[in-house]
Design an enzyme around this catalytic site. Structure first.
Site, PDB file in Angstrom:
ATOM      1  N   TRP A  48       0.854  -1.184   0.000  1.00 14.59           N
ATOM      2  CA  TRP A  48       0.000   0.000   0.000  1.00 14.59           C
ATOM      3  C   TRP A  48       0.903   1.252   0.000  1.00 14.59           C
ATOM      4  O   TRP A  48       1.792   1.366   0.870  1.00 14.59           O
ATOM      5  CB  TRP A  48      -0.886  -0.026   1.249  1.00 14.59           C
ATOM      6  CG  TRP A  48      -1.918   1.047   1.313  1.00 14.59           C
ATOM      7  CD1 TRP A  48      -2.726   1.461   0.289  1.00 14.59           C
ATOM      8  CD2 TRP A  48      -2.273   1.825   2.458  1.00 14.59           C
ATOM      9  NE1 TRP A  48      -3.569   2.441   0.727  1.00 14.59           N
ATOM     10  CE2 TRP A  48      -3.316   2.692   2.047  1.00 14.59           C
ATOM     11  CE3 TRP A  48      -1.814   1.871   3.768  1.00 14.59           C
ATOM     12  CZ2 TRP A  48      -3.898   3.601   2.920  1.00 14.59           C
ATOM     13  CZ3 TRP A  48      -2.403   2.768   4.627  1.00 14.59           C
ATOM     14  CH2 TRP A  48      -3.426   3.624   4.213  1.00 14.59           C
ATOM     15  N   ASP A  75      -0.792  -5.594   9.140  1.00 11.29           N
ATOM     16  CA  ASP A  75      -1.799  -4.603   8.769  1.00 11.29           C
ATOM     17  C   ASP A  75      -3.035  -5.374   8.323  1.00 11.29           C
ATOM     18  O   ASP A  75      -3.005  -6.063   7.302  1.00 11.29           O
ATOM     19  CB  ASP A  75      -1.252  -3.733   7.621  1.00 11.29           C
ATOM     20  CG  ASP A  75      -2.246  -2.636   7.217  1.00 11.29           C
ATOM     21  OD1 ASP A  75      -3.379  -2.617   7.731  1.00 11.29           O
ATOM     22  OD2 ASP A  75      -1.867  -1.794   6.362  1.00 11.29           O
ATOM     23  N   ALA A  78      -6.773  -4.703   7.345  1.00  9.97           N
ATOM     24  CA  ALA A  78      -7.744  -3.646   7.046  1.00  9.97           C
ATOM     25  C   ALA A  78      -8.973  -4.172   6.306  1.00  9.97           C
ATOM     26  O   ALA A  78      -9.895  -3.398   6.032  1.00  9.97           O
ATOM     27  CB  ALA A  78      -7.070  -2.558   6.212  1.00  9.97           C
ATOM     28  N   LYS A 111     -13.455  -0.568   6.437  1.00 10.64           N
ATOM     29  CA  LYS A 111     -14.109  -1.355   5.386  1.00 10.64           C
ATOM     30  C   LYS A 111     -15.128  -2.329   5.936  1.00 10.64           C
ATOM     31  O   LYS A 111     -16.255  -2.384   5.450  1.00 10.64           O
ATOM     32  CB  LYS A 111     -13.065  -2.105   4.568  1.00 10.64           C
ATOM     33  CG  LYS A 111     -12.271  -1.229   3.626  1.00 10.64           C
ATOM     34  CD  LYS A 111     -11.127  -0.559   4.322  1.00 10.64           C
ATOM     35  CE  LYS A 111     -10.300   0.305   3.365  1.00 10.64           C
ATOM     36  NZ  LYS A 111      -9.179   0.919   4.076  1.00 10.64           N
TER      37      LYS A 111
HETATM   38  C1  HCI Z   1      -6.926   2.158  -0.770  1.00 13.09           C
HETATM   39  O1  HCI Z   1      -7.546   2.551  -1.777  1.00 13.09           O
HETATM   40  O2  HCI Z   1      -5.834   1.587  -0.866  1.00 13.09           O
HETATM   41  C2  HCI Z   1      -7.485   2.344   0.608  1.00 13.09           C
HETATM   42  C3  HCI Z   1      -8.138   3.648   0.809  1.00 13.09           C
HETATM   43  C4  HCI Z   1      -7.186   4.798   1.010  1.00 13.09           C
HETATM   44  C5  HCI Z   1      -6.491   5.295  -0.066  1.00 13.09           C
HETATM   45  C6  HCI Z   1      -5.623   6.352   0.096  1.00 13.09           C
HETATM   46  C7  HCI Z   1      -5.458   6.893   1.351  1.00 13.09           C
HETATM   47  C8  HCI Z   1      -6.161   6.394   2.429  1.00 13.09           C
HETATM   48  C9  HCI Z   1      -7.022   5.346   2.255  1.00 13.09           C
END
Ligand code: HCI
Length: 394
Positions: free
Chosen positions: A127, A208, A210, A243
């Site tokens: 991420w 992590d 989520a 989520k």
């Molecule tokens: C994601 O799309 O990976 C999760 C949502 C997100 C995206 C960017 C910043 C915070 C949360």
């Protein structure tokens, strides 16, 4: 002072969100940001969340501060949902945080405070916010191979080979389930091998998690985290309720620290509280209160689980439909991985040019690395996407 600032790079996912909003095409399809959407394209407030909000509204008598760690009932209820009975509660400490990002940030703060020399190992890819936070905090970082771009599966041999370089005291960041951005996940057997390896190296996992409940179910999605928790002397878990409770903007997260023994726990908890105090004093409460209200009420829990399960199976059905459409249209099985991946995301494996063509020619928005949010689809748009993928030459 302010004139000394230089522009910062924008978050690519959030930038894409903005581009989508500005696109006038009515048939545009948003597969960008990781937000669940139902077949009507709506991110609903879950039934149990609405009911919990009503209950809180009717019964809450004060908005005075909670505690530095947040309400302990939140940590207890969410901690149980994630860890089950895998670890003695005497060894766990926790703080409520503003969302999963807050939990990651506080985990990094704790690592930097306790072990400034420790290298944080992240999957390649991971991420983007992980990378951004670690870089911002100027912490030593290393990447381990995770994804095989050719097969779109986990490159487990590559991963283990890279993790040979882990030193005692290093931290290895793992995605508990529903890997973001690839959608490719470790098997239970592989989790076991990772645990053996980290134990042998004296490394500390930071998990992590989520998307618990978005992959194979609430219990199955926590299996890797629980396996590690049952075996590792020390571990960190950064969790998000954004989520699986659909409460993105309420910012409900939790950082759990597992210490080697009960004796070490009070100091660890004290340090977590200290970090909350340094950064924002008290964590937000509303989202956390909704979560604990749901988890401490059998009826609300059952309804929440039922709705979450509908969301999960809906995403699975879309995966199967997309793989099937692509099988027919491409006359090959090379997209079957889409049905094997789990969670909201899959990395399609398209080039940046193909991603751009999908956006320009078809109004289909995915992240530049070709990460697609499966929940942005519905039964009607799946064939449109499949045809566009084939047309773009993916
Ligand atoms: C994601 O799309 O990976 C999760 C949502 C997100 C995206 C960017 C910043 C915070 C949360």
């Amino acid at each position: 002072m302010l004139d000394k600032l230089s522009p910062q790079p924008a978050d690519k996912i959030l930038m894409l969100m903005q581009m989508f909003r500005e696109d006038p095409r009515e048939d545009k399809i948003d597969l960008g940001v990781g937000v669940y959407r139902n077949p009507e394209g709506v991110t609903p407030v879950m039934r149990a969340v609405k009911a919990a909000e009503q209950q809180v509204w009717e019964t809450q008598t004060t908005k005075a501060y909670t505690g530095l760690a947040g309400d302990p009932a939140y940590a207890e209820a969410l901690g149980k949902l994630i860890l089950g009975t895998s670890v003695e509660s005497e060894r766990t400490s926790a703080i409520a945080t503003p969302g999963g990002t807050g939990a990651i940030r506080q985990a990094m703060e704790l690592i930097r405070m306790a072990a400034p020399e420790a290298t944080v190992w992240v999957s390649q890819p991971t991420w983007p916010n992980h990378l951004s936070i670690i870089k911002f905090m100027k912490m030593p970082m290393a990447e381990y191979t995770y994804f095989d771009n050719a097969t779109r599966q986990v490159d487990f041999d590559g991963m283990m080979a890279d993790l040979e370089g882990v030193k005692a005291g290093d931290v290895v960041l793992l995605h508990g389930c529903c890997h973001n951005p690839t959608g490719a996940n470790l098997t239970e057997e592989q989790w076991g091998k990772v645990a053996d390896h980290l134990l042998a190296k004296g490394a500390i996992p930071l998990i992590d998690i989520a998307y618990q409940g978005f992959g194979d179910g609430l219990e199955a999605d926590a299996a890797g985290t629980r396996l590690l928790a049952s075996r590792m002397p020390q571990m960190l878990v950064a969790a998000s309720c954004s989520k699986n409770f659909g409460i993105y903007r309420e910012r409900a997260g939790l950082l759990i620290a597992i210490s080697p023994d009960a004796k070490a726990q009070p100091t660890v908890q004290g340090n977590l509280n200290y970090l909350n105090r340094q950064n924002y004093s008290f964590p937000p409460d509303h989202g956390a209160r909704l979560v604990m209200t749901i988890l401490n009420d059998d009826k609300l829990t059952a309804d929440w689980k039922a709705e979450l399960e509908d969301m999960r199976t809906g995403m699975l059905a879309l995966r199967k439909q997309l793989a099937e459409e692509l099988r027919q249209r491409s006359n090959s099985d090379r997209f079957d991985f889409l049905a094997e991946h789990r969670g909201m995301f899959s990395r399609l494996g398209a080039t940046p040019e193909q991603v751009e063509a999908l956006r320009r020619d078809h109004g289909i928005y995915m992240v530049g690395d070709s990460r697609m949010n499966i929940a942005g689809l519905n039964a009607k748009t799946v064939p449109i996407l499949a045809q566009a993928i084939v047309d773009a030459g993916v």
